[in-house]
Design an enzyme around this catalytic site. Sequence first.
Site, PDB file in Angstrom:
ATOM      1  N   CYS A  78       0.817  -1.220   0.000  1.00 21.97           N
ATOM      2  CA  CYS A  78       0.000   0.000   0.000  1.00 21.97           C
ATOM      3  C   CYS A  78       0.844   1.260   0.000  1.00 21.97           C
ATOM      4  CB  CYS A  78      -0.918   0.008   1.219  1.00 21.97           C
ATOM      5  SG  CYS A  78       0.015  -0.002   2.748  1.00 21.97           S
ATOM      6  N   CYS A 121      -1.420  -4.571   8.079  1.00 21.06           N
ATOM      7  CA  CYS A 121      -1.112  -3.217   8.560  1.00 21.06           C
ATOM      8  C   CYS A 121      -0.438  -3.264   9.928  1.00 21.06           C
ATOM      9  CB  CYS A 121      -2.371  -2.378   8.663  1.00 21.06           C
ATOM     10  SG  CYS A 121      -3.383  -2.431   7.192  1.00 21.06           S
TER      11      CYS A 121
HETATM   12 FE1  FES Z   1      -1.330   0.304   4.343  1.00 21.77          FE
HETATM   13 FE2  FES Z   1      -2.940  -0.397   6.197  1.00 21.77          FE
HETATM   14  S1  FES Z   1      -3.399  -0.203   4.134  1.00 21.77           S
HETATM   15  S2  FES Z   1      -0.854  -0.021   6.373  1.00 21.77           S
END
Ligand code: FES
Length: 126
Positions: free
Chosen positions: A35, A104
């Site tokens: 992400c 995460c």
């Molecule tokens: Fe990137 Fe949660 S979506 S740390």
Amino acid sequence: MSMYSKKVMEHFLNPRNMGVIEDADGIGTAGNPVCGDTMTIYIKVKNGRIVDIKFQTFGCAAAIATSSMITELAKGKTLEEAEKITRDDVADALDGLPPIKMHCSNLAADALRAAIEDYRKKRGEK
Ligand code: FES
């Protein structure tokens, strides 16, 4: 609407120990290549214990909540104890994370371990 527990929301909205320690004894950063979110943890160490800890997170709600929670879990602990905090400990303390958000919580545990490693390196213990 929330897929998050109340505790996650509460830590996301009122993060504990957010910020920077200017004269930190150890600094650790972890990033999530999927992400692109990153987290940095700063620690102050005295007699082998984490006496102060702060975090900076550029990430999702779960990343902020897990950073906040890990600072609370780690504060006052010895380095050996803090090193053993896992992403599951963090998720449990937050009453769980949605499965797609478990990655995460890796950030928080990895950044904390990196900060401890940095501290040891600086002291020449490694
Ligand atoms: Fe990137 Fe949660 S979506 S740390």
